[in-house]
Design an enzyme around this catalytic site. Sequence first.
Site, PDB file in Angstrom:
ATOM      1  CG  ASN A  16      -5.568   3.803  18.304  1.00 59.13           C
ATOM      2  OD1 ASN A  16      -5.388   3.152  17.214  1.00 59.13           O
ATOM      3  ND2 ASN A  16      -5.435   3.026  19.260  1.00 59.13           N
ATOM      4  CD  GLU A  17      -3.103   9.082  19.178  1.00 63.38           C
ATOM      5  OE1 GLU A  17      -2.480   8.981  18.501  1.00 63.38           O
ATOM      6  OE2 GLU A  17      -2.752   8.518  20.252  1.00 63.38           O
ATOM      7  CD  GLN A  25      -2.997  -0.929   2.464  1.00 62.36           C
ATOM      8  OE1 GLN A  25      -3.535  -0.013   2.530  1.00 62.36           O
ATOM      9  NE2 GLN A  25      -2.511  -1.628   4.043  1.00 62.36           N
ATOM     10  N   GLY A  26       0.314   1.833  -0.452  1.00 60.07           N
ATOM     11  CA  GLY A  26       1.385   3.495  -0.768  1.00 60.07           C
ATOM     12  C   GLY A  26       0.264   4.918  -0.567  1.00 60.07           C
ATOM     13  CB  SER A  77       2.394   7.317   4.873  1.00 61.18           C
ATOM     14  OG  SER A  77       1.356   6.222   5.149  1.00 61.18           O
ATOM     15  CD  GLU A 109      -5.867  -0.559   6.837  1.00 62.79           C
ATOM     16  OE1 GLU A 109      -4.917  -0.547   7.068  1.00 62.79           O
ATOM     17  OE2 GLU A 109      -5.760  -0.176   5.711  1.00 62.79           O
TER      18      GLU A 109
HETATM   19  C1  LIG Z   1       3.973  -0.993  10.632  1.00 59.91           C
HETATM   20  C2  LIG Z   1       3.220  -0.062  10.239  1.00 59.91           C
HETATM   21  C3  LIG Z   1       3.760  -0.713   8.803  1.00 59.91           C
HETATM   22  C4  LIG Z   1       2.474   0.164   7.811  1.00 59.91           C
HETATM   23  N1  LIG Z   1       2.275   0.320   7.241  1.00 59.91           N
HETATM   24  C5  LIG Z   1       2.081   1.195   5.669  1.00 59.91           C
HETATM   25  C6  LIG Z   1       1.530   1.166   4.825  1.00 59.91           C
HETATM   26  O1  LIG Z   1       1.938  -0.107   4.218  1.00 59.91           O
HETATM   27  N2  LIG Z   1       1.436   2.058   3.653  1.00 59.91           N
HETATM   28  C7  LIG Z   1       1.511   3.445   3.795  1.00 59.91           C
HETATM   29  O2  LIG Z   1       0.895   4.442   3.126  1.00 59.91           O
HETATM   30  N3  LIG Z   1       1.834   3.227   5.333  1.00 59.91           N
HETATM   31  C8  LIG Z   1       2.680   2.830   6.250  1.00 59.91           C
HETATM   32  N4  LIG Z   1       2.370   2.950   7.741  1.00 59.91           N
HETATM   33  C9  LIG Z   1       2.328   4.721   7.919  1.00 59.91           C
HETATM   34  C10 LIG Z   1       1.246   4.545   9.076  1.00 59.91           C
HETATM   35  O3  LIG Z   1      -0.596   4.815   8.222  1.00 59.91           O
HETATM   36  C11 LIG Z   1       1.407   6.467   9.144  1.00 59.91           C
HETATM   37  O4  LIG Z   1       2.741   5.532  10.495  1.00 59.91           O
HETATM   38  C12 LIG Z   1      -0.025   6.754  10.530  1.00 59.91           C
HETATM   39  O5  LIG Z   1      -0.753   7.025   9.395  1.00 59.91           O
HETATM   40  C13 LIG Z   1       0.365   8.332  10.948  1.00 59.91           C
HETATM   41  O6  LIG Z   1       1.754   8.807  10.270  1.00 59.91           O
HETATM   42  P1  LIG Z   1       2.804   9.106  10.730  1.00 59.91           P
HETATM   43  O7  LIG Z   1       3.506   7.768  10.939  1.00 59.91           O
HETATM   44  O8  LIG Z   1       3.434  10.149   9.542  1.00 59.91           O
HETATM   45  O9  LIG Z   1       2.737  10.093  12.154  1.00 59.91           O
HETATM   46  P2  LIG Z   1       2.250  11.294  12.396  1.00 59.91           P
HETATM   47  O10 LIG Z   1       0.846  11.871  11.887  1.00 59.91           O
HETATM   48  O11 LIG Z   1       3.411  12.908  12.321  1.00 59.91           O
HETATM   49  O12 LIG Z   1       1.594  11.520  13.465  1.00 59.91           O
HETATM   50  C14 LIG Z   1       1.961  11.805  14.916  1.00 59.91           C
HETATM   51  C15 LIG Z   1       1.489  11.759  16.640  1.00 59.91           C
HETATM   52  O13 LIG Z   1       0.932  12.559  16.263  1.00 59.91           O
HETATM   53  C16 LIG Z   1      -0.554  12.463  16.935  1.00 59.91           C
HETATM   54  N5  LIG Z   1      -1.347  13.151  15.308  1.00 59.91           N
HETATM   55  C17 LIG Z   1      -1.275  13.419  14.266  1.00 59.91           C
HETATM   56  N6  LIG Z   1      -1.796  14.173  13.934  1.00 59.91           N
HETATM   57  C18 LIG Z   1      -3.217  14.733  14.832  1.00 59.91           C
HETATM   58  C19 LIG Z   1      -4.334  14.884  14.889  1.00 59.91           C
HETATM   59  N7  LIG Z   1      -5.428  15.549  13.773  1.00 59.91           N
HETATM   60  N8  LIG Z   1      -5.163  14.711  16.171  1.00 59.91           N
HETATM   61  C20 LIG Z   1      -4.712  14.550  17.359  1.00 59.91           C
HETATM   62  N9  LIG Z   1      -3.265  14.044  17.447  1.00 59.91           N
HETATM   63  C21 LIG Z   1      -2.571  13.735  15.657  1.00 59.91           C
HETATM   64  C22 LIG Z   1      -0.468  10.734  16.014  1.00 59.91           C
HETATM   65  O14 LIG Z   1      -2.037  10.904  16.756  1.00 59.91           O
HETATM   66  C23 LIG Z   1       0.426   9.996  16.200  1.00 59.91           C
HETATM   67  O15 LIG Z   1       0.321  10.093  17.697  1.00 59.91           O
HETATM   68  C24 LIG Z   1       2.275   1.963   8.457  1.00 59.91           C
HETATM   69  C25 LIG Z   1       3.088   2.503   9.609  1.00 59.91           C
HETATM   70  C26 LIG Z   1       3.091   1.714  10.188  1.00 59.91           C
HETATM   71  C27 LIG Z   1       4.135   2.149  11.820  1.00 59.91           C
END
Ligand SMILES: Cc1cc2nc3c(=O)[nH]c(=O)nc-3n(C[C@H](O)[C@H](O)[C@H](O)COP(=O)(O)OP(=O)(O)OC[C@H]3O[C@@H](n4cnc5c(N)ncnc54)[C@H](O)[C@@H]3O)c2cc1C
Lengths: 353, 388
Positions: free
Chosen positions: B371-372, B125-126, B128, B243
Amino acid sequence: MNFTFNEDQLMFRDSVRDFFSNEVTTESIRNRWDSDSGRDRALWTSMAELGLTGLLVPENCGGLGLGVVDFIMLAEECGRVALPEPLVDTVLLATPVLVAAGADAQLLQSIAAGETVCAVQSQADALVADADFADKLIVHKAGNLVLLDAESARFQRQDSVDPSRRLFSVEWADDEGQVLAEGDLSAELTASLYNLGALGTSAQLLGLAQRMLDLSVAYTSERQQFGKPIGSFQAVKHHLANVAIKTEFAKAPVYRAAYSVAEALSDVDLHVSQARLSAGEAAILAAKSGIQVHGAMGYTWEMDLHLFMKRAWALNNAWGTPGAHKARLADTILSADYTIGAGHTFASASDAA
Amino acid sequence: MELAYTVDQQAFRQEVRSWMQANVPAKPLQSFDTAEGFQQHREWEKTMNDGRWGMVTWPEEFGGRGLDLIQWLIFEEEYYRASAPTRVNQNGIFLLAPTLMEYGSDEQKARILPKMATGEEVWAQGWSEPNAGSDMAAIRSSAELRGDEYIINGQKTWSTRAVFADWLFGMFRTDPGSKRHHGLTFILVPLNAEGITVRPIPQLDGLPGFAEIFFDNVKVSINNRLGGEGEGWKVAMATAGFERGLMLRSPARFQETARRLVDLYRANQESADQDPAIREAVLSAYVQAEAYTLTTYQTASRLNQGGKIGPESSTNKVFWSELDQMMHSTAMAILGARAELLPHAPAAQGVGHWLDGFLFAQSGPIYAGTNEIQRNIIAERMLGMPRA
Ligand SMILES: Cc1cc2nc3c(=O)[nH]c(=O)nc-3n(C[C@H](O)[C@H](O)[C@H](O)COP(=O)(O)OP(=O)(O)OC[C@H]3O[C@@H](n4cnc5c(N)ncnc54)[C@H](O)[C@@H]3O)c2cc1C
């Protein structure tokens, strides 16, 4: 396998919800606080006319002849409005025990007709809710289950933090009362009464959780600070989201426990305790988060929230404390000869079928 | 309400059980985050497909069994009971396939589904990007339509299993002037296309479980667009719905973890009971895993009768991910000083795979929408609270 309620059950639930929302307002509850009995006999008669009091009374005794599963969502509605009257005790607790003990048809008829209200003691020496409003009491004495005329008992009122609850210590002379069951039958009925009590409590706790959640959502959507509704702040949202999650995952355990009681499954104790724990946690969290998001208003007598909070606090220790239910759960789950894991959730139901 | 399985359902369970007994590899496969392990998991997908057990919920016309959701739950229970391998193609089978069946053309279905089913083509999946995590609408990677080809540029990241996968599905900005969730398009990209660089990212366990993907003028045929141009958000939300909804984490997985936790507690009861909180947590694990199961059966029954999945399904992801974390933390507490040992350490006998599970459980509250973010959705869509 079909884990849904049928159309009739859902319609009955909706009509009872409508009825309660008109007849059991928080204002009407507050009015009862000042009266001696704290209860509304006219409301009881209306509930009888809806078929509620006789819901579990067999049809040949003037009841609807329905079962525990048919009543469970109605017990939830009783919690939702914090109903002061002992409908759950009369319908879900007393009726099945009276039927099982072979009580005479006349008594069952008068329950269905709304002429007889029942109060039920959870175990020997425990306080009895609604003893004075009731006509008949089911109590425990020397291992026997005893049916007592309210008139022949002496009550001492024990005021509760919940002004709607009317608790009494009850005494009666040795020659009063009719033995409903003794020996093995008494033990069996006492055990099933405990499960019915815990189940009825679970359903009410579930209803209470949902009502407190509704009140909190409504309040935080209205109340403004920093120029916007406080419900738009994430900390407030997450408090209530947590309540929603706990409540959402308490529903199915309660409904399943109702089914297990109705079908007298071998796992019924386990299922009831699970329901009781899940619903209790939801209600206690709903109270804690509810008062927090109401601010000082939540700490007042004036705000309705406390009607539901106090009932939740009281009921969470009724019919077995959470600790007692955990202990019962542990006896089964942690024992070497009980199988858990994927595929075992409905094992006792499928074996029985 | 009827909470007993029918004779047919029991027979179906037996059928699945027998097949699993005969076919699940006796020795656990290597991690699919290694080249060898990935290949082993691909072969397992083929074995499953040969037995027609690979895509049980797919309609029969696509090689599935057209099972209803209750049958799916039974299947999953037997799958986890048999300790069968984790599905290496879960993104394809459970997420892309239902989306494809809803939005795909006949040509796309015929081209994509059979190879997905055999494990010949594994999907990543792409969504992020470095600057689009929780805020997925901030996607910048672009796809420009030239003739009948898209020219893709930009970067995706955190793409699970992309190191060894064959294809990627995701969203790209096709309208350069667009903002937020407008102007995005859902495109399927072969990972061996010219101009693609996949850079593995080691996860907490040190293995390259996800990857960054760089796109440098990558040409992709317009036939790989799913849904219309600019409709990407709508199509992606369907995927996210599957999902978050039921398919991503079936209850059986957590029931088996709870069962193993109870076993672990019993085997170490004397030391575990020094901390009464452990016993409490073990009981709670059981109660919650059952609650998740019961709730899922309730939802499945409702959907079987034509009901729709509602915003309350957002509660699922928070519930299972936090339960999973709690169960693994409890296992670590029971293992005590041995909990930190890697499985190959000589003193690690009896610690099992809890550490791996513990590490992975830390990611549950992050992936598939943190979860947020889920709590925001619950508050706003399920409870109707005012938006920020
Ligand atoms: C094991 C694993 C597998 C993954 N696989 C994929 C994949 O296959 N394809 C893909 O596309 N992505 C994948 N991801 C990425 C995943 O979807 C993102 O990590 C996720 O959406 C969070 O984005 P971020 O890591 O940039 O965190 P951020 O968005 O930077 O968030 C960091 C923290 O800030 C909080 N935060 C951010 N915005 C808000 C808000 N509006 N309100 C409250 N809190 C907030 C978040 O909840 C989190 O606690 C994977 C991630 C992991 C850990």
